[in-house]
Design an enzyme around this catalytic site. Structure first.
Site, mmCIF file in Angstrom:
data_model
loop_
_atom_site.group_PDB
_atom_site.id
_atom_site.type_symbol
_atom_site.label_atom_id
_atom_site.label_comp_id
_atom_site.label_asym_id
_atom_site.label_seq_id
_atom_site.Cartn_x
_atom_site.Cartn_y
_atom_site.Cartn_z
ATOM 1 N NE ARG A 114 -0.695 -0.265 4.911
ATOM 2 C CZ ARG A 114 -0.701 0.291 6.151
ATOM 3 N NH1 ARG A 114 -1.751 1.504 6.140
ATOM 4 N NH2 ARG A 114 0.042 0.070 7.146
ATOM 5 C CB SER A 162 -5.504 2.839 6.132
ATOM 6 O OG SER A 162 -5.878 3.427 7.548
ATOM 7 C CD GLU A 216 -17.447 1.978 1.738
ATOM 8 O OE1 GLU A 216 -18.915 1.996 1.863
ATOM 9 O OE2 GLU A 216 -16.774 2.359 2.657
ATOM 10 C CG PHE A 229 -15.232 -1.600 3.359
ATOM 11 C CD1 PHE A 229 -15.770 -2.202 4.034
ATOM 12 C CD2 PHE A 229 -14.076 -0.853 3.857
ATOM 13 C CE1 PHE A 229 -15.829 -2.402 5.453
ATOM 14 C CE2 PHE A 229 -13.901 -0.973 5.365
ATOM 15 C CZ PHE A 229 -14.696 -2.102 6.176
ATOM 16 C CG HIS A 251 -5.661 -2.564 5.088
ATOM 17 N ND1 HIS A 251 -5.310 -1.367 4.318
ATOM 18 C CD2 HIS A 251 -5.502 -2.375 6.227
ATOM 19 C CE1 HIS A 251 -4.575 -0.689 5.229
ATOM 20 N NE2 HIS A 251 -4.736 -1.102 6.339
ATOM 21 C CG ASP A 266 -8.675 -3.335 12.070
ATOM 22 O OD1 ASP A 266 -8.649 -3.232 12.933
ATOM 23 O OD2 ASP A 266 -8.540 -2.828 11.121
ATOM 24 N NE ARG A 292 -2.342 -2.908 9.549
ATOM 25 C CZ ARG A 292 -1.758 -3.649 10.765
ATOM 26 N NH1 ARG A 292 -2.153 -4.683 10.812
ATOM 27 N NH2 ARG A 292 -1.436 -3.007 11.813
#
Ligand SMILES: Cc1ncc(C[n+]2csc(CCOP(=O)(O)OP(=O)(O)O)c2C)c(N)n1
Ligand SMILES: [Mg+2]
Lengths: 322, 274
Positions: free
Chosen positions: A20, A47, A68, A93, A119, A127, A177
């Site tokens: 990322r 993020s 989204e 998402f 992610h 998470d 991530r």
């Protein structure tokens, strides 16, 4: 045994980067060169690392809020005006929540939208299940016309982002991530529908992608030290798949193992099975998430618990080649 | 609006309605109700000179864009585009047939003048938001029009787009809401009440103009007013009659998605012409 053709493109692997981060830096760099690039995000720019672009080009960055579905169709609209939208959010998402928007607004009209989802996979870690995309590749592969790419390190990410920015059409790019070793140096060249055979050996073909490549490669090296030499293939291009490379290797080894940080349904392993079952039926073992939801934990701890860490890969291959 | 212009627009609306009936009768399926309710507005948009478009150059950079967010009403769009000369009228009788450019829901890759592929409700307004953002980045004067259904406003994504359009102050975006009070399962007030509609758009930061969707003077004044609003999106809430022009289709949810038989089509056309 190291494939002699790859020597020149391998990095020393002491450097680490999250894909990322490489994305954030590359898109900010490309934004300078191509004024048509615009970036959208859904309140996760710090993020997904699109914040780097946002800072540099505030007029071409659109925070769409936590919406989204709207972001995907807005990206489609922007693309109709000649913009090259990069739309980012977490992979959960960016796929499950908006499969219809991507299918109807982006893929059906074949618009030039680049979905860069970060992610992905269990390697998200703490998470937990709601934030760990394990079905994103399956969903994206099943939508006609979308190119699905999964870079294994920072270098490959940069090359893939450059490629996507300069080639028309809808892309899904799967990013991670956590920090991972940099496998390739800057001489590496990305080609659509091409994987890289890093190691060569007769016993089996090990294919991996994305976050799992540095782990599977290590497993293959250690097996080689123990006298079990394999073909090890990094496969960034999941759709289209490098059919030639897989067929060539499977024809030689007659045993294929796939590893991915994704459900074993619908991802890299499925793509390889679909190819081989039609063109060269050989045994394929798919390693990855065995059709279960993820959980909280540290990335490596999770991957071990779910049975596709380095030791599990080695054990599996040893049991198969015996 | 002068009498001559009004007469011309009425004539075009009549032609569009007749084409809608003919094409649906020929195809044996499709959506008459929500197509007929928009015939007058489409006549105005495409034949009053209010849109900057060129059928000879459908991808002209500076053009205004019309996004039919309620994609099922594509017969009204197809009939209008054919009448305007974007493609041969002979295509109309191929509606929904295998190999046709006129798919059951609009395909922007196949039809000149179709700006966005739609059909899955709730997405077209977002696409129009994206177009408006892109045109503004390029400093173009063009406007983007998005045609919504009132049932379509059940979709959460409509309100996501509504927020974004106001947040980004898209003065080049004009929505037209076909407020015909019906969706598939019945009256919108019974299926899922979206009222108070005007208050909703106002509270989302839009400029709102309410009109009678079948009155050309009101349509004209709404569109010219809307073009003057520079710092906010505008929603023209167009109170319409679903099935307008065909007595047995008017205000009947049963005519949302059903094609007329030959006899019904003849009856419908004689009413439209009468
Ligand atoms: C996302 C989605 N859900 C359901 C449908 C099926 N559908 C087609 S038209 C329609 C009703 C639309 O009502 P409205 O927006 O009021 O349109 P109009 O009355 O103008 O025809 C429905 C539910 C659809 N096309 N898309
Ligand atoms: Mg309605």
């Amino acid at each position: 045994m190291l494939n002699k053709d790859v020597q020149a493109i391998l990095s020393d692997e002491n450097k680490k980067a999250a894909t990322r981060t490489a994305y954030g830096e590359k898109i900010a760099e490309l934004g300078e060169l191509n004024k048509d690039i615009v970036v959208l995000d859904c309140d996760l720019s710090k993020s997904t690392m699109t914040s780097v672009f946002a800072k540099k080009f505030p007029d071409r960055f659109f925070d769409m809020g936590i919406a989204e579905a709207n972001m995907m169709s807005v990206a489609a609209g922007l693309a109709t005006t000649g913009k090259i939208p990069f739309a980012s959010t977490f992979a959960v998402f960016a796929t499950k929540r908006v499969a219809d928007q991507i299918s109807s607004s982006i893929a059906y009209p074949g618009l030039n939208v680049k979905i860069c989802a970060t992610h992905a996979g269990l390697s998200v870690g703490e998470d937990g299940a709601t934030h760990q995309a394990i079905e994103d590749v399956a969903i994206m592969r099943a939508i006609p016309g979308i190119t699905v790419l999964s870079p294994c390190d920072g270098t490959e990410t940069g090359k893939i982002i450059e490629y996507a920015a300069s080639h028309y059409g809808p892309y899904y790019i799967r990013l991670t991530r956590s920090n991972i070793p940099v496998i390739f140096n800057d001489n590496y060249k990305f080609e659509l529908g091409r994987g890289t055979k890093i190691l060569e050996g007769p016993k089996a073909t090990l294919v991996s992608t994305g976050f799992m490549t540095h782990i599977a490669l290590q497993a293959a090296r250690e097996l080689s030290d123990e006298g079990i030499e394999l073909d090890f293939i990094n496969m960034p291009s999941i759709k289209p798949l490098d059919e030639e490379l897989v067929l060539e290797s499977a024809g030689k080894t007659r045993l294929v193992v796939t590893v991915e940080d994704h459900n074993i349904i619908g991802g890299l392993g499925s793509a390889v099975c679909e190819l081989l079952s039609e063109k060269m039926p050989v045994k394929v073992i798919r390693m990855g998430v065995m059709d279960k939801f993820g959980a909280s934990g540290e990335p490596m701890e999770l991957i071990k618990a779910y049975g596709f860490d380095k030791e599990s890969i080695k054990d599996k291959i040893k049991s198969l080649v015996k | 609006m002068d009498a001559e212009m009004k007469k011309m627009l009425e004539g075009k609306a009549e032609d569009i309605r007749v084409d809608i009936i003919d094409m649906l009768c020929e195809s044996g399926s499709g959506h008459p109700g929500g197509s007929l309710s928009m015939a007058d507005i489409f006549s105005y948009l495409y034949f009053s000179g209010s849109l900057n478009i060129d059928p000879e150059n459908p991808r002209m950079e500076d053009r205004d864009r019309v996004v039919l967010s309620k994609g099922h009403a594509c017969p009204v769009l197809y009939a209008t585009l054919a009448e305007k000369g974007f493609f041969e009228k002979s295509h109309l009788k191929t509606l929904r047939k295998f190999g046709s450019i006129l798919q059951g829901h609009p395909d922007m890759k196949k039809v000149p003048g179709v700006e966005m592929s739609t059909g899955s409700l709730g997405q077209g307004l977002s696409a129009a938001v994206g177009m408006a953002m892109g045109l503004r980045l390029d400093k173009k004067d063009a406007h983007v029009f998005a045609i919504l259904g009132d049932g379509e406003c059940d979709e959460g994504q409509i309100w996501e787009a509504a927020m974004a359009a106001a947040h980004y102050e898209l003065g080049n975006l004009i929505g037209i809401l076909d407020r015909n009070g019906l969706q598939i399962d019945g009256f919108t007030k019974d299926v899922m009440n979206t009222e108070p509609m005007i208050d909703k758009w106002l509270s989302f930061g839009w400029h709102v103009i309410e009109i009678d969707a079948h009155n050309f003077d009101e349509i004209e004044s709404a569109i010219s007013q809307a073009k003057e609003v520079k710092n906010a999106p505008v929603m023209i809430v167009a109170n319409s009659v679903k099935g307008k022009g065909v007595s047995f289709m008017e205000n009947e949810c049963g005519w949302h998605g059903k094609a007329p038989s030959l006899e019904e089509a003849e009856k419908a056309k004689s009413e439209i012409a009468g």
